[in-house]
Motif scaffolding. Structure first.
Motif, PDB file in Angstrom:
ATOM      1  N   PRO A  21       0.806  -1.218   0.000  1.00  0.00           N
ATOM      2  CA  PRO A  21       0.000   0.000   0.000  1.00  0.00           C
ATOM      3  C   PRO A  21       0.848   1.282   0.000  1.00  0.00           C
ATOM      4  CG  PRO A  21      -0.985  -1.585   1.476  1.00  0.00           C
ATOM      5  CD  PRO A  21       0.363  -2.149   1.055  1.00  0.00           C
ATOM      6  N   ASP A  22       1.986   1.273   0.685  1.00  0.00           N
ATOM      7  CA  ASP A  22       2.870   2.445   0.659  1.00  0.00           C
ATOM      8  C   ASP A  22       3.399   2.693  -0.748  1.00  0.00           C
ATOM      9  OD1 ASP A  22       2.538   3.037   3.333  1.00  0.00           O
ATOM     10  OD2 ASP A  22       4.401   2.070   3.967  1.00  0.00           O
ATOM     11  N   TRP A  23       3.768   1.627  -1.438  1.00  0.00           N
ATOM     12  CA  TRP A  23       4.222   1.761  -2.829  1.00  0.00           C
ATOM     13  C   TRP A  23       3.137   2.422  -3.667  1.00  0.00           C
ATOM     14  CZ3 TRP A  23       8.580   0.804  -5.702  1.00  0.00           C
ATOM     15  CH2 TRP A  23       9.633   0.139  -5.070  1.00  0.00           C
ATOM     16  N   ILE A  24       1.913   1.944  -3.509  1.00  0.00           N
ATOM     17  CA  ILE A  24       0.812   2.444  -4.338  1.00  0.00           C
ATOM     18  C   ILE A  24       0.452   3.886  -3.976  1.00  0.00           C
ATOM     19  CG2 ILE A  24      -1.633   2.110  -4.878  1.00  0.00           C
ATOM     20  CD1 ILE A  24      -1.064  -0.913  -4.684  1.00  0.00           C
ATOM     21  N   ILE A  25       0.499   4.213  -2.710  1.00  0.00           N
ATOM     22  CA  ILE A  25       0.216   5.594  -2.295  1.00  0.00           C
ATOM     23  C   ILE A  25       1.248   6.535  -2.899  1.00  0.00           C
ATOM     24  CG2 ILE A  25       0.252   7.173  -0.314  1.00  0.00           C
ATOM     25  CD1 ILE A  25      -1.000   4.790   1.298  1.00  0.00           C
ATOM     26  N   ASP A  26       2.511   6.176  -2.807  1.00  0.00           N
ATOM     27  CA  ASP A  26       3.586   7.040  -3.298  1.00  0.00           C
ATOM     28  C   ASP A  26       3.782   6.967  -4.807  1.00  0.00           C
ATOM     29  OD1 ASP A  26       4.090   7.944  -0.755  1.00  0.00           O
ATOM     30  OD2 ASP A  26       5.724   6.556  -0.379  1.00  0.00           O
ATOM     31  N   HIS A  27       3.461   5.832  -5.390  1.00  0.00           N
ATOM     32  CA  HIS A  27       3.683   5.613  -6.831  1.00  0.00           C
ATOM     33  C   HIS A  27       2.507   4.817  -7.404  1.00  0.00           C
ATOM     34  CE1 HIS A  27       7.790   6.976  -6.201  1.00  0.00           C
ATOM     35  NE2 HIS A  27       7.857   6.140  -5.191  1.00  0.00           N
ATOM     36  N   PRO A  28       1.374   5.475  -7.645  1.00  0.00           N
ATOM     37  CA  PRO A  28       0.179   4.767  -8.122  1.00  0.00           C
ATOM     38  C   PRO A  28       0.397   3.976  -9.411  1.00  0.00           C
ATOM     39  CG  PRO A  28      -0.316   7.082  -7.681  1.00  0.00           C
ATOM     40  CD  PRO A  28       1.148   6.895  -7.486  1.00  0.00           C
ATOM     41  N   GLU A  29       1.369   4.393 -10.195  1.00  0.00           N
ATOM     42  CA  GLU A  29       1.639   3.704 -11.457  1.00  0.00           C
ATOM     43  C   GLU A  29       2.158   2.279 -11.245  1.00  0.00           C
ATOM     44  OE1 GLU A  29       5.353   6.225 -10.566  1.00  0.00           O
ATOM     45  OE2 GLU A  29       3.213   6.339 -10.205  1.00  0.00           O
ATOM     46  N   THR A  30       2.572   1.942 -10.036  1.00  0.00           N
ATOM     47  CA  THR A  30       3.067   0.588  -9.762  1.00  0.00           C
ATOM     48  C   THR A  30       1.936  -0.422  -9.574  1.00  0.00           C
ATOM     49  OG1 THR A  30       3.227   0.991  -7.373  1.00  0.00           O
ATOM     50  CG2 THR A  30       5.204   1.432  -8.704  1.00  0.00           C
ATOM     51  N   THR A  31       0.708   0.059  -9.458  1.00  0.00           N
ATOM     52  CA  THR A  31      -0.436  -0.839  -9.248  1.00  0.00           C
ATOM     53  C   THR A  31      -0.495  -1.916 -10.319  1.00  0.00           C
ATOM     54  OG1 THR A  31      -1.671   0.942  -8.189  1.00  0.00           O
ATOM     55  CG2 THR A  31      -2.945  -0.940  -8.973  1.00  0.00           C
ATOM     56  N   MET A  32      -0.280  -1.527 -11.567  1.00  0.00           N
ATOM     57  CA  MET A  32      -0.381  -2.515 -12.653  1.00  0.00           C
ATOM     58  C   MET A  32       0.704  -3.584 -12.546  1.00  0.00           C
ATOM     59  SD  MET A  32       0.832  -0.422 -15.997  1.00  0.00           S
ATOM     60  CE  MET A  32       2.561  -0.382 -16.402  1.00  0.00           C
ATOM     61  N   VAL A  33       1.867  -3.230 -12.033  1.00  0.00           N
ATOM     62  CA  VAL A  33       2.936  -4.220 -11.857  1.00  0.00           C
ATOM     63  C   VAL A  33       2.505  -5.253 -10.806  1.00  0.00           C
ATOM     64  CG1 VAL A  33       5.336  -4.593 -11.164  1.00  0.00           C
ATOM     65  CG2 VAL A  33       4.730  -2.566 -12.510  1.00  0.00           C
ATOM     66  N   PHE A  34       1.970  -4.770  -9.695  1.00  0.00           N
ATOM     67  CA  PHE A  34       1.503  -5.687  -8.653  1.00  0.00           C
ATOM     68  C   PHE A  34       0.404  -6.602  -9.186  1.00  0.00           C
ATOM     69  CE2 PHE A  34       3.090  -2.160  -5.864  1.00  0.00           C
ATOM     70  CZ  PHE A  34       4.127  -2.880  -5.293  1.00  0.00           C
ATOM     71  N   GLN A  35      -0.509  -6.040  -9.955  1.00  0.00           N
ATOM     72  CA  GLN A  35      -1.602  -6.846 -10.508  1.00  0.00           C
ATOM     73  C   GLN A  35      -1.069  -7.901 -11.467  1.00  0.00           C
ATOM     74  OE1 GLN A  35      -4.133  -3.752 -12.070  1.00  0.00           O
ATOM     75  NE2 GLN A  35      -5.228  -3.538 -10.141  1.00  0.00           N
ATOM     76  N   LYS A  36      -0.146  -7.534 -12.339  1.00  0.00           N
ATOM     77  CA  LYS A  36       0.414  -8.496 -13.299  1.00  0.00           C
ATOM     78  C   LYS A  36       1.137  -9.638 -12.600  1.00  0.00           C
ATOM     79  CE  LYS A  36       1.026  -5.443 -17.252  1.00  0.00           C
ATOM     80  NZ  LYS A  36       1.983  -4.756 -18.126  1.00  0.00           N
ATOM     81  N   LEU A  37       1.773  -9.336 -11.477  1.00  0.00           N
ATOM     82  CA  LEU A  37       2.528 -10.354 -10.750  1.00  0.00           C
ATOM     83  C   LEU A  37       1.672 -11.127  -9.753  1.00  0.00           C
ATOM     84  CD1 LEU A  37       5.794  -8.305 -10.085  1.00  0.00           C
ATOM     85  CD2 LEU A  37       5.472 -10.158 -11.741  1.00  0.00           C
ATOM     86  N   GLY A  38       0.413 -10.722  -9.609  1.00  0.00           N
ATOM     87  CA  GLY A  38      -0.488 -11.405  -8.687  1.00  0.00           C
ATOM     88  C   GLY A  38      -0.216 -11.096  -7.229  1.00  0.00           C
ATOM     89  N   ILE A  39       0.382  -9.934  -6.975  1.00  0.00           N
ATOM     90  CA  ILE A  39       0.681  -9.538  -5.597  1.00  0.00           C
ATOM     91  C   ILE A  39      -0.524  -8.785  -5.039  1.00  0.00           C
ATOM     92  CG2 ILE A  39       2.148  -8.096  -4.132  1.00  0.00           C
ATOM     93  CD1 ILE A  39       4.437  -8.665  -6.103  1.00  0.00           C
ATOM     94  N   ASP A  40      -1.005  -9.232  -3.895  1.00  0.00           N
ATOM     95  CA  ASP A  40      -2.165  -8.629  -3.244  1.00  0.00           C
ATOM     96  C   ASP A  40      -1.836  -7.192  -2.831  1.00  0.00           C
ATOM     97  OD1 ASP A  40      -4.458  -8.049  -1.805  1.00  0.00           O
ATOM     98  OD2 ASP A  40      -4.012  -9.443  -0.179  1.00  0.00           O
ATOM     99  N   THR A  41      -2.616  -6.242  -3.329  1.00  0.00           N
ATOM    100  CA  THR A  41      -2.356  -4.836  -3.017  1.00  0.00           C
ATOM    101  C   THR A  41      -2.986  -4.413  -1.694  1.00  0.00           C
ATOM    102  OG1 THR A  41      -4.249  -4.170  -4.372  1.00  0.00           O
ATOM    103  CG2 THR A  41      -2.086  -4.157  -5.433  1.00  0.00           C
ATOM    104  N   CYS A  42      -3.761  -5.277  -1.092  1.00  0.00           N
ATOM    105  CA  CYS A  42      -4.360  -5.014   0.226  1.00  0.00           C
ATOM    106  C   CYS A  42      -3.797  -6.030   1.211  1.00  0.00           C
ATOM    107  CB  CYS A  42      -5.872  -5.132   0.158  1.00  0.00           C
ATOM    108  SG  CYS A  42      -6.614  -4.018  -1.012  1.00  0.00           S
ATOM    109  N   CYS A  43      -2.501  -6.026   1.342  1.00  0.00           N
ATOM    110  CA  CYS A  43      -1.795  -7.107   2.037  1.00  0.00           C
ATOM    111  C   CYS A  43      -1.720  -6.934   3.547  1.00  0.00           C
ATOM    112  CB  CYS A  43      -0.386  -7.222   1.464  1.00  0.00           C
ATOM    113  SG  CYS A  43       0.568  -5.718   1.733  1.00  0.00           S
ATOM    114  N   GLY A  44      -2.464  -6.011   4.104  1.00  0.00           N
ATOM    115  CA  GLY A  44      -2.430  -5.827   5.549  1.00  0.00           C
ATOM    116  C   GLY A  44      -1.128  -5.237   6.052  1.00  0.00           C
ATOM    117  N   GLY A  45      -0.425  -4.503   5.206  1.00  0.00           N
ATOM    118  CA  GLY A  45       0.796  -3.832   5.630  1.00  0.00           C
ATOM    119  C   GLY A  45       2.042  -4.687   5.599  1.00  0.00           C
TER     120      GLY A  45
END
Length: 63
Positions: free
Chosen positions: A11-35
Motif C-alpha cells: 500500500p505504501d508503494w501504491i500511495i507514493d507511486h500509483p503507477e506501480t499498481t499494474m505491476v503488482f496486478q500483473k505479478l499477482g501480488i495482493d495490493t491489500c496485504c495488511g501492511g
C-alpha cells in the motif's frame, strides 16, 4: 514522497507511486496485504524480490 524499498508495504508503494499498481496486478501480488512488506510477499509467493523491485523501479522511472 518517501523512497520505497523491499521493506515498504505494497500500500505504501501504491500511495507514493500509483503507477506501480499494474505491476503488482500483473505479478499477482495482493495490493491489500495488511501492511506486509514487499520482501515478505515476494518470499511467500516465490517471486524473485530483485526482479520485482527492478520492475517497480523501471515503471516509476518511465512515467
Amino acid at each position: 514522497m518517501r523512497e520505497c524499498s523491499l521493506e515498504s508495504s505494497v500500500p505504501d508503494w501504491i500511495i507514493d507511486h500509483p503507477e506501480t499498481t499494474m505491476v503488482f496486478q500483473k505479478l499477482g501480488i495482493d495490493t491489500c496485504c495488511g501492511g506486509k512488506s514487499l520482501e515478505y510477499l515476494c518470499h511467500v509467493q516465490g517471486l524473485d524480490q530483485d526482479i520485482v523491485l527492478s520492475k517497480l523501479l523501471e515503471t516509476i522511472k518511465s512515467t
